[in-house]
Design a protein around this motif. Structure first.
Motif, PDB file in Angstrom:
ATOM      1  N   VAL A 204      12.777   5.060  -6.768  1.00  0.00           N
ATOM      2  CA  VAL A 204      12.667   4.151  -5.635  1.00  0.00           C
ATOM      3  C   VAL A 204      11.293   3.494  -5.683  1.00  0.00           C
ATOM      4  O   VAL A 204      10.275   4.177  -5.820  1.00  0.00           O
ATOM      5  N   ASP A 205      11.274   2.177  -5.595  1.00  0.00           N
ATOM      6  CA  ASP A 205      10.000   1.456  -5.564  1.00  0.00           C
ATOM      7  C   ASP A 205       9.383   1.637  -4.180  1.00  0.00           C
ATOM      8  O   ASP A 205       9.939   1.173  -3.189  1.00  0.00           O
ATOM      9  N   LEU A 287      19.622   2.999   3.422  1.00  0.00           N
ATOM     10  CA  LEU A 287      20.416   1.940   2.800  1.00  0.00           C
ATOM     11  C   LEU A 287      19.666   0.626   2.666  1.00  0.00           C
ATOM     12  O   LEU A 287      20.002  -0.201   1.803  1.00  0.00           O
ATOM     13  N   THR A 288      18.644   0.400   3.505  1.00  0.00           N
ATOM     14  CA  THR A 288      17.969  -0.907   3.497  1.00  0.00           C
ATOM     15  C   THR A 288      16.478  -0.793   3.253  1.00  0.00           C
ATOM     16  O   THR A 288      15.739  -1.736   3.524  1.00  0.00           O
ATOM     17  N   PHE A 289      16.006   0.362   2.744  1.00  0.00           N
ATOM     18  CA  PHE A 289      14.565   0.563   2.577  1.00  0.00           C
ATOM     19  C   PHE A 289      13.924  -0.575   1.778  1.00  0.00           C
ATOM     20  O   PHE A 289      14.415  -0.980   0.732  1.00  0.00           O
ATOM     21  N   ASP A 290      12.823  -1.063   2.321  1.00  0.00           N
ATOM     22  CA  ASP A 290      12.029  -2.093   1.642  1.00  0.00           C
ATOM     23  C   ASP A 290      10.560  -1.775   1.899  1.00  0.00           C
ATOM     24  O   ASP A 290      10.081  -1.898   3.029  1.00  0.00           O
ATOM     25  N   GLY A 291       9.866  -1.356   0.840  1.00  0.00           N
ATOM     26  CA  GLY A 291       8.474  -0.972   0.984  1.00  0.00           C
ATOM     27  C   GLY A 291       7.492  -2.117   0.925  1.00  0.00           C
ATOM     28  O   GLY A 291       6.274  -1.888   0.931  1.00  0.00           O
ATOM     29  N   ASN A 292       7.989  -3.344   0.875  1.00  0.00           N
ATOM     30  CA  ASN A 292       7.099  -4.503   0.777  1.00  0.00           C
ATOM     31  C   ASN A 292       7.021  -5.322   2.063  1.00  0.00           C
ATOM     32  O   ASN A 292       6.302  -6.318   2.110  1.00  0.00           O
ATOM     33  N   TRP A 294       6.147  -5.090   6.075  1.00  0.00           N
ATOM     34  CA  TRP A 294       5.603  -4.264   7.151  1.00  0.00           C
ATOM     35  C   TRP A 294       6.582  -4.257   8.330  1.00  0.00           C
ATOM     36  O   TRP A 294       7.091  -5.292   8.750  1.00  0.00           O
ATOM     37  N   GLY A 295       6.831  -3.057   8.849  1.00  0.00           N
ATOM     38  CA  GLY A 295       7.690  -2.904  10.015  1.00  0.00           C
ATOM     39  C   GLY A 295       9.166  -2.900   9.719  1.00  0.00           C
ATOM     40  O   GLY A 295       9.973  -2.587  10.601  1.00  0.00           O
ATOM     41  N   HIS A 296       9.555  -3.248   8.469  1.00  0.00           N
ATOM     42  CA  HIS A 296      10.981  -3.321   8.140  1.00  0.00           C
ATOM     43  C   HIS A 296      11.675  -1.980   8.327  1.00  0.00           C
ATOM     44  O   HIS A 296      12.829  -1.930   8.760  1.00  0.00           O
ATOM     45  N   ASN A 297      10.976  -0.891   8.004  1.00  0.00           N
ATOM     46  CA  ASN A 297      11.547   0.450   8.102  1.00  0.00           C
ATOM     47  C   ASN A 297      11.158   1.163   9.392  1.00  0.00           C
ATOM     48  O   ASN A 297      11.391   2.358   9.525  1.00  0.00           O
ATOM     49  N   GLY A 298      10.534   0.438  10.318  1.00  0.00           N
ATOM     50  CA  GLY A 298      10.077   1.022  11.575  1.00  0.00           C
ATOM     51  C   GLY A 298      10.598   0.251  12.777  1.00  0.00           C
ATOM     52  O   GLY A 298      11.796   0.309  13.106  1.00  0.00           O
ATOM     53  N   PRO A 299       9.728  -0.527  13.457  1.00  0.00           N
ATOM     54  CA  PRO A 299      10.161  -1.272  14.653  1.00  0.00           C
ATOM     55  C   PRO A 299      11.328  -2.221  14.395  1.00  0.00           C
ATOM     56  O   PRO A 299      12.248  -2.320  15.206  1.00  0.00           O
ATOM     57  N   TYR A 300      11.296  -2.922  13.257  1.00  0.00           N
ATOM     58  CA  TYR A 300      12.393  -3.847  12.970  1.00  0.00           C
ATOM     59  C   TYR A 300      13.686  -3.091  12.671  1.00  0.00           C
ATOM     60  O   TYR A 300      14.783  -3.586  12.950  1.00  0.00           O
TER      61      TYR A 300
END
Length: 399
Positions: A204-205, A287-292, A294-300
């Motif tokens: 996983v990147d 299913l939608t993890f994106d480490g690039n 910010w906030g994509h895996n948290g508030p969003y």
């Protein structure tokens, strides 16, 4: 037999000997080159079994380095990418293989204490970073919930030094403990279990956003799903008891035209054990993890999921207005730290303070924006924390 060697024969023999030595040297050089090439390709193509450096090993309750029973498989390209701040976060990927120590410690802590409310915090940074702001959050928690129980899920705080930092609360009889996380246990039987295994193998990147921040986003969801209770960030000041809240998440912003929420936040969440919304949150993360982003895996993330499941049968939860936990947006948080500038400003401060005291359960300090801002005398924050600081002299001395 004539043993005399003529000059021409001697010259021929020496020439053959020199040629033989040159050929041996050439073959040795080619062999060494081939071995080096194979070693280089092997290191760049195959995953390596890499033990964690001793300086990054978590500590046990006595402050000694914990010897983990197995190494963690990480591809060499992920290790290189995770340099600097990211590097220390990989200790979070370790679990005590074949052990239920994490679950046992959590259940024993909650079982041996009369916990009216269960609280969780996560701390992924070094122990030196746990300072006055974080201690203020802990103190506000126990002032509003004297019979609550708090577990700080952290490798760095799960140490003898961490115990000493929390000593003022323990000496007063408050129930607080620090426990290192076990992702294998927490993610078992969820969609994120396979995602975590792929991350650990280097498949996983992790992206450019702090991996620790994203792991914290996942960890808080898993903690509430497994045990139920309240999760709060370490930069949240609690003003009132949350004991009457059940299955709630707070809006950060609202649409001024419609009055509906436009973004949620995951800094404060109250949920029952095994709540289906939490499962959906964890599923979305995997299913939608994106480490690039910010906030994509948290508030969003929580905003995306809630917008999809609202109104569906089987999902019982409430979204509270921004005043509940986020009475001031991150872009305006500095205003809570300023003292009165004139009479007009003083009236505004007084009105805002009364509004927060009457309508808010908590105040998110948005440490990323406010950590370096001084608390001025007469400011809203000054008025809010003054009755909280029971251990102010001790805590400020430690920080």
């Amino acid at each position: 037999m004539d043993t005399t060697t003529n000059p021409s024969q001697l010259h021929h023999f020496l020439s053959l000997h020199c040629l033989y030595k040159r050929r041996r040297s050439l073959l040795a050089f080619l062999s060494l080159s081939l071995l080096l090439l194979l070693a280089y390709n092997g290191a760049s193509v195959f995953s390596l079994q890499v033990p964690f450096p001793a300086s990054f090993q978590p500590e046990n309750r006595t402050g000694e380095s914990r010897n983990w029973p197995s190494s963690t498989k990480l591809s060499s390209n992920v290790i290189r990418k995770e340099g600097g701040k990211q590097k220390t976060v990989f200790k979070f990927l370790r679990s005590e293989a074949g052990s239920d120590r994490f679950s046992t410690r959590v259940k024993e802590f909650f079982g041996s204490n009369s916990c009216k409310v269960r609280f969780f915090m996560t701390w992924i940074s070094s122990i030196d970073s746990f300072r006055d702001r974080e201690l203020l959050a802990v103190e506000s928690l126990f002032r509003s919930h004297p019979h609550g129980c708090l577990i700080i899920v952290s490798n760095s705080m799960d140490s003898s030094r961490g115990v000493e930092i929390l000593r003022p609360f323990l000496d007063k009889g408050f129930h607080v403990n620090s426990i290192s996380p076990d992702f294998d246990y927490l993610l078992k039987h969820t969609v994120a279990e396979s995602w975590f295994n792929r991350l650990r193998k280097g498949d996983v990147d992790p992206g450019e956003v702090s991996l620790g921040q994203n792991l914290s986003n996942l960890l808080r969801l898993a903690l509430l799903y497994k045990f139920g209770g309240v999760y709060i960030d370490t930069d949240v000041i609690l003003l009132k008891s949350l004991s009457k809240l059940r299955n709630v998440i707070g809006a950060q912003t609202i649409d001024l035209e419609t009055g509906n929420w436009s973004r949620l936040n995951n800094a404060v969440m109250v949920f029952d054990k095994g709540h289906p919304l939490l499962y959906k949150f964890i599923e979305e993360f995997a299913l939608t993890f994106d480490g690039n982003k910010w906030g994509h895996n948290g508030p969003y993330l929580v905003s995306r999921v809630v917008s999809r499941v609202k109104g569906r049968p089987g999902f019982d939860f409430d979204v509270l207005s921004p005043m509940a936990f986020y009475p001031v947006d991150w872009s305006r948080i500095s205003g809570l730290f300023w003292g009165p500038r004139n009479e007009t400003h003083l009236k505004w401060l007084s009105g805002k303070l009364n509004h927060i005291r009457s309508q808010s359960y908590a105040v998110h300090l948005w440490n990323r924006q406010s950590r370096k801002i001084d608390i001025e005398q007469g400011s809203i924050i000054d008025h809010l924390i003054y009755p909280i600081l029971v251990f102010s002299a001790i805590l400020r001395h430690q920080s």
